[in-house]
Design a protein around this motif. Structure first.
Motif, PDB file in Angstrom:
ATOM      1  N   ARG A  94      30.616 -20.307 128.669  1.00  0.00           N
ATOM      2  CA  ARG A  94      30.881 -20.983 129.959  1.00  0.00           C
ATOM      3  C   ARG A  94      29.612 -21.601 130.546  1.00  0.00           C
ATOM      4  NH1 ARG A  94      35.947 -20.917 131.664  1.00  0.00           N
ATOM      5  NH2 ARG A  94      37.253 -19.112 131.311  1.00  0.00           N
ATOM      6  N   ALA A  95      28.480 -20.995 130.280  1.00  0.00           N
ATOM      7  CA  ALA A  95      27.215 -21.473 130.862  1.00  0.00           C
ATOM      8  C   ALA A  95      26.709 -22.755 130.203  1.00  0.00           C
ATOM      9  CB  ALA A  95      26.149 -20.388 130.747  1.00  0.00           C
ATOM     10  N   VAL A  96      27.210 -23.057 129.024  1.00  0.00           N
ATOM     11  CA  VAL A  96      26.717 -24.215 128.274  1.00  0.00           C
ATOM     12  C   VAL A  96      27.789 -25.298 128.256  1.00  0.00           C
ATOM     13  CG1 VAL A  96      25.927 -25.034 126.029  1.00  0.00           C
ATOM     14  CG2 VAL A  96      25.253 -22.763 126.830  1.00  0.00           C
ATOM     15  N   GLY A  97      27.437 -26.443 128.799  1.00  0.00           N
ATOM     16  CA  GLY A  97      28.366 -27.567 128.812  1.00  0.00           C
ATOM     17  C   GLY A  97      28.172 -28.467 127.605  1.00  0.00           C
ATOM     18  N   VAL A  98      29.141 -29.325 127.389  1.00  0.00           N
ATOM     19  CA  VAL A  98      29.052 -30.252 126.264  1.00  0.00           C
ATOM     20  C   VAL A  98      27.889 -31.229 126.439  1.00  0.00           C
ATOM     21  CG1 VAL A  98      31.449 -30.038 125.503  1.00  0.00           C
ATOM     22  CG2 VAL A  98      30.859 -31.715 127.248  1.00  0.00           C
ATOM     23  N   ASP A  99      27.521 -31.541 127.689  1.00  0.00           N
ATOM     24  CA  ASP A  99      26.367 -32.413 127.928  1.00  0.00           C
ATOM     25  C   ASP A  99      25.104 -31.781 127.347  1.00  0.00           C
ATOM     26  OD1 ASP A  99      27.834 -34.312 129.348  1.00  0.00           O
ATOM     27  OD2 ASP A  99      27.493 -33.312 131.269  1.00  0.00           O
ATOM     28  N   THR A 100      24.932 -30.500 127.582  1.00  0.00           N
ATOM     29  CA  THR A 100      23.753 -29.786 127.076  1.00  0.00           C
ATOM     30  C   THR A 100      23.756 -29.751 125.564  1.00  0.00           C
ATOM     31  OG1 THR A 100      23.703 -28.430 129.074  1.00  0.00           O
ATOM     32  CG2 THR A 100      22.498 -27.593 127.160  1.00  0.00           C
ATOM     33  N   ILE A 101      24.903 -29.457 124.968  1.00  0.00           N
ATOM     34  CA  ILE A 101      24.991 -29.408 123.508  1.00  0.00           C
ATOM     35  C   ILE A 101      24.664 -30.775 122.918  1.00  0.00           C
ATOM     36  CG2 ILE A 101      26.552 -29.079 121.542  1.00  0.00           C
ATOM     37  CD1 ILE A 101      27.965 -26.927 123.311  1.00  0.00           C
ATOM     38  N   ALA A 102      25.241 -31.818 123.477  1.00  0.00           N
ATOM     39  CA  ALA A 102      24.979 -33.170 122.969  1.00  0.00           C
ATOM     40  C   ALA A 102      23.494 -33.501 123.085  1.00  0.00           C
ATOM     41  CB  ALA A 102      25.817 -34.195 123.724  1.00  0.00           C
ATOM     42  N   ALA A 103      22.894 -33.218 124.229  1.00  0.00           N
ATOM     43  CA  ALA A 103      21.464 -33.519 124.429  1.00  0.00           C
ATOM     44  C   ALA A 103      20.593 -32.734 123.457  1.00  0.00           C
ATOM     45  CB  ALA A 103      21.059 -33.215 125.875  1.00  0.00           C
ATOM     46  N   GLU A 104      20.879 -31.439 123.308  1.00  0.00           N
ATOM     47  CA  GLU A 104      20.084 -30.596 122.399  1.00  0.00           C
ATOM     48  C   GLU A 104      20.270 -31.001 120.943  1.00  0.00           C
ATOM     49  OE1 GLU A 104      18.278 -27.443 122.785  1.00  0.00           O
ATOM     50  OE2 GLU A 104      18.148 -27.658 124.954  1.00  0.00           O
ATOM     51  N   ALA A 105      21.451 -31.496 120.609  1.00  0.00           N
ATOM     52  CA  ALA A 105      21.727 -31.937 119.238  1.00  0.00           C
ATOM     53  C   ALA A 105      21.196 -33.345 118.976  1.00  0.00           C
ATOM     54  CB  ALA A 105      23.225 -31.874 118.954  1.00  0.00           C
ATOM     55  N   GLY A 106      20.783 -34.019 120.049  1.00  0.00           N
ATOM     56  CA  GLY A 106      20.249 -35.368 119.894  1.00  0.00           C
ATOM     57  C   GLY A 106      21.316 -36.410 119.619  1.00  0.00           C
ATOM     58  N   ILE A 107      22.490 -36.207 120.206  1.00  0.00           N
ATOM     59  CA  ILE A 107      23.587 -37.166 120.015  1.00  0.00           C
ATOM     60  C   ILE A 107      24.176 -37.500 121.383  1.00  0.00           C
ATOM     61  CG2 ILE A 107      24.165 -36.316 117.699  1.00  0.00           C
ATOM     62  CD1 ILE A 107      26.565 -34.850 119.039  1.00  0.00           C
ATOM     63  N   SER A 108      25.035 -38.494 121.408  1.00  0.00           N
ATOM     64  CA  SER A 108      25.702 -38.843 122.660  1.00  0.00           C
ATOM     65  C   SER A 108      26.890 -37.906 122.879  1.00  0.00           C
ATOM     66  CB  SER A 108      26.200 -40.289 122.618  1.00  0.00           C
ATOM     67  OG  SER A 108      27.266 -40.405 121.691  1.00  0.00           O
ATOM     68  N   LYS A 109      27.274 -37.794 124.123  1.00  0.00           N
ATOM     69  CA  LYS A 109      28.444 -36.984 124.463  1.00  0.00           C
ATOM     70  C   LYS A 109      29.685 -37.559 123.762  1.00  0.00           C
ATOM     71  CE  LYS A 109      30.820 -35.293 128.597  1.00  0.00           C
ATOM     72  NZ  LYS A 109      30.796 -35.300 130.057  1.00  0.00           N
ATOM     73  N   ARG A 110      29.732 -38.860 123.661  1.00  0.00           N
ATOM     74  CA  ARG A 110      30.853 -39.530 122.980  1.00  0.00           C
ATOM     75  C   ARG A 110      30.916 -39.122 121.508  1.00  0.00           C
ATOM     76  NH1 ARG A 110      35.727 -40.877 123.125  1.00  0.00           N
ATOM     77  NH2 ARG A 110      36.267 -42.532 121.732  1.00  0.00           N
ATOM     78  N   SER A 111      29.763 -39.057 120.850  1.00  0.00           N
ATOM     79  CA  SER A 111      29.726 -38.634 119.450  1.00  0.00           C
ATOM     80  C   SER A 111      30.204 -37.197 119.300  1.00  0.00           C
ATOM     81  CB  SER A 111      28.316 -38.764 118.878  1.00  0.00           C
ATOM     82  OG  SER A 111      27.935 -40.108 118.801  1.00  0.00           O
TER      83      SER A 111
END
Length: 176
Positions: free
Chosen positions: A19-36
């Motif tokens: 719950r503490a981790v949003g998809v925005d954070t995952i996308a940023a940390e993975a170096g990809i766009s939220k859309r990807s």
């Protein structure tokens, strides 16, 4: 890209919580766009399910006797607890965090726990246990108890204590 997303989700979900981790954070940390990210995993629930499936490891093949293989589960747990960074069982954590909001997570967790219990049961049956199903449930509870105790006590030796209790149970059941 899927592997990168899953590796990032695995690290962040386990360290910080789902719950503490949003998809925005995952996308940023993975170096990809939220859309990807959403092209790969159309919802966070699907990402959580993939994360949990990725946590399931096959049981190792072993030439050890069945009792030794059961006890090795406690030894492996002790090694994980002693390695540091332990935040509990990812399957229990997911079910606890998500409650009934993600039935897929609950189903994966249930399947994982039951598969582990059935693996223990098969080993105990091989070893000649008279009631392998009952004994497997008891040993699985010892593993779960060691995990929960580690979270409170922060003492990796709880796995050794649980192993010792498993030995007592197996001897009482004339296993080994």
């Amino acid at each position: 890209m899927t592997e990168r997303i899953l590796a990032t989700a695995d690290r962040l979900f386990y360290q910080q919580g789902i719950r503490a981790v949003g998809v925005d954070t995952i996308a940023a940390e993975a170096g990809i766009s939220k859309r990807s990210l959403y092209d790969t995993f159309p919802s966070k629930d699907l990402l959580v399910a993939a994360y949990l499936r990725g946590r399931i490891l096959p049981f190792p093949d072993s030439a050890e006797n069945p009792m030794a293989q059961v006890l090795a589960l406690f030894d492996q747990l002790q090694a994980r607890l002693a390695a540091g960074g332990f935040r509990g069982c990812p399957f229990v954590n997911a079910v606890t965090e998500l409650a009934r909001d993600c039935e897929a997570a609950r189903a994966i967790a249930l399947r994982y726990k039951e598969d582990r219990r059935l693996h223990i049961r098969a080993l105990l049956a091989q070893a000649g246990a008279s009631e392998p199903d009952r004994l497997a449930s008891q040993i699985a509870l010892l593993l779960e108890g060691a995990i929960a105790s580690m979270l409170v006590r922060e003492d990796p030796s709880v796995a050794v204590q649980a192993r010792d209790a498993a030995v007592v149970l197996m001897r009482a059941a004339n296993v080994g």
